[in-house]
Design an enzyme around this catalytic site. Structure first.
Site, mmCIF file in Angstrom:
data_model
loop_
_atom_site.group_PDB
_atom_site.id
_atom_site.type_symbol
_atom_site.label_atom_id
_atom_site.label_comp_id
_atom_site.label_asym_id
_atom_site.label_seq_id
_atom_site.Cartn_x
_atom_site.Cartn_y
_atom_site.Cartn_z
ATOM 1 N N MET A 283 -5.815 13.803 -0.304
ATOM 2 C CA MET A 283 -5.616 12.503 -0.942
ATOM 3 C C MET A 283 -4.606 11.693 -0.123
ATOM 4 S SD MET A 283 -6.298 12.962 -4.927
ATOM 5 C CE MET A 283 -4.680 13.403 -5.510
ATOM 6 N N HIS B 180 1.777 15.674 4.312
ATOM 7 C CA HIS B 180 3.050 16.373 4.520
ATOM 8 C C HIS B 180 2.779 17.650 5.308
ATOM 9 C CE1 HIS B 180 1.653 19.016 1.363
ATOM 10 N NE2 HIS B 180 1.614 18.022 0.484
ATOM 11 N N HIS C 281 -0.325 19.780 4.622
ATOM 12 C CA HIS C 281 -1.571 19.283 5.215
ATOM 13 C C HIS C 281 -1.611 19.555 6.720
ATOM 14 C CE1 HIS C 281 -1.003 16.353 1.746
ATOM 15 N NE2 HIS C 281 -2.163 16.916 1.465
ATOM 16 N N GLN D 261 -10.490 12.601 -10.507
ATOM 17 C CA GLN D 261 -9.722 13.793 -10.833
ATOM 18 C C GLN D 261 -8.386 13.478 -11.512
ATOM 19 O OE1 GLN D 261 -9.749 14.957 -6.566
ATOM 20 N NE2 GLN D 261 -7.670 15.682 -6.895
ATOM 21 N N LYS E 47 7.289 24.034 -0.023
ATOM 22 C CA LYS E 47 7.431 22.628 0.360
ATOM 23 C C LYS E 47 6.543 21.764 -0.523
ATOM 24 C CE LYS E 47 9.178 23.086 4.979
ATOM 25 N NZ LYS E 47 9.505 22.370 6.203
ATOM 26 N N ARG F 159 7.310 16.418 -3.806
ATOM 27 C CA ARG F 159 8.043 16.189 -5.050
ATOM 28 C C ARG F 159 9.462 16.767 -5.022
ATOM 29 N NH1 ARG F 159 2.799 17.379 -7.260
ATOM 30 N NH2 ARG F 159 1.864 15.484 -8.134
#
Lengths: 281, 281
Positions: free
Chosen positions: A30, A34, A37, A61, A184, A187
């Site tokens: 999405m 970070h 990914h 979703q 990690k 948030r």
């Protein structure tokens, strides 16, 4: 690196790669990339001739009270990171391009959903399965990469591919952690400094649970209790759940056996963190 | 001609054909083959290097009060006909092989279903879409062939492939008719001899509707009325529906335009017959 935003363009690109019989590694995201990914992209890069990244904040979703509108987006930054990760192709469609209004066909997930985070996110995994069905058909990957941070998603996607016989391989990738063990997450910045220093106790609690299992404990409740009490003693957070389930079936057995997952969700003042560990016994 | 009954064997066969980069024509059926199926197979044979036929009475597309158990089956006869039609591969799995109990993932169809036969067959097209999703992934056809006799099924499958971006082509094949115009169907044998002589009026009624449209009539209700009254005057059957809808969207417009379908279901003593005609204006 090429960037396309329409289904038409994407199909053209993919058919070229297929004509060359290239292996395609696919990382659906999405966006707002970070380190998690980037690890997926690195593994896709290492294992495939072509790497395709999709960036799509999938409205299907998100629940009605969830943060679709405020979900963070930064396509420019994502492109920069993707380039560094040697991505070949980015697919970044609009919601209109993906759905043209209310979708006429959706995938419904019946199992693996009424546990963990799925309990409170009704319809979430239907949305995930629907968008992945479309993306898998469009990208036709050899392998698709998913982070184990969201282990329930990996379990649902595994089931989807297995049950629907998608001709591709799902590759789960281990969670990246800070040096002190905290998983990690974008948030983590919402933690107060005192919460930040407590947060590694989540992973330590999971490791304690794992150790118990490895030492022979087979009663689910005992593991749940030990993990919960460690986390309660070492943080000011409020436990949302500590669950021990079979993996990837996510079935709640009183006496455990085979592959299992221990998973935690913990609410701090401004942020809810999740983490998990899988064990093959 | 090879016959396989397991997903494992099917995957092996398909991967061999794919390695040779062969075009695959796929005809999914519930078996008990008749001339309609043979026409699909003939067209698949003419247009592809490999022809795959599936024979599977799909429990998921039968309602609780429908005839799943009594649905006619004759695998030996089907094999013989398939051999004559030069089929390369038959996939004839058991329900257990396809579903292993209650399916954990299903496709849900939201549009094109609350009209024609779909009105009274709740969940039918979900079952069709679910089994086709599996079969399409397993067979990976270049083209899949469906008879226009069940025009609603063709419309739903068209939408499924388009919306989910399946990398394959749906080929609709015209209904085969007796010399007097009656659409061929295994169910025609259940007509009394007087009903059999009346039954061609269904198609004649459809042709009258088509002629009206070609002469410029655009009011839906007028076409419905003309077709209905012709059929009522010329048969002893009871009209279940006469509908005029856009095609393949199957939307009910008062004033028609573009491609449309006129469809009829007529109940005789022991059997309900369906037929339809599509017109591009």
């Amino acid at each position: 690196m090429k960037i396309v935003t329409t289904v038409f363009q994407l199909k053209q690109e993919i058919s070229q790669h297929q004509a060359g019989d290239k292996t395609i590694g696919f990382v659906p995201t999405m966006g707002f990339l970070h380190e998690g990914h980037l690890k997926l992209l690195a593994q896709a890069r290492a294992e495939n001739e072509i790497v395709v990244l999709s960036i799509f904040v999938n409205p299907l979703q998100f629940g009605p009270n969830e943060d679709f509108d405020s979900y963070p987006r930064n396509l420019e930054k994502d492109k920069e990171l993707a380039r560094l990760a040697k991505v070949d192709l980015i697919f970044a469609p609009s919601a209109e391009e993906m759905y043209q209004g209310e979708p006429s066909y959706t995938v419904r997930v019946h199992d693996r959903i009424n546990v963990l985070c799925g309990k409170t996110r009704v319809g979430h995994f239907d949305g995930v399965a629907t968008v992945l069905t479309k993306l898998f058909h469009l990208v036709q990957p050899t392998s698709a990469y998913f982070g184990m941070k969201d282990a329930q998603q990996v379990a649902v996607v595994h089931g989807l591919v297995e049950q629907f016989h998608f001709p591709l391989k799902i590759v789960p990738v281990d969670t990246i952690r800070e040096e002190d063990g905290l998983a990690k997450s974008s948030r983590n910045v919402y933690l107060t400094s005192s919460e930040r220093s407590q947060a590694p106790a989540i992973y330590k609690g999971l490791l304690i649970g794992k150790e118990l299992v490895l030492q022979g404990e087979r009663t689910k409740q005992k593991i749940v209790d030990e993990v919960s009490s460690y986390i309660m003693q070492h943080t000011s957070g409020k436990i949302d759940y500590v669950e021990v389930l079979s993996y990837p079936e996510l079935i709640n057995h009183e006496v455990i056996s085979g592959k299992l997952i221990i998973a935690v969700a913990l609410k701090f003042t401004k942020v809810r963190l999740i983490d998990n560990i899988t064990i093959d016994i």
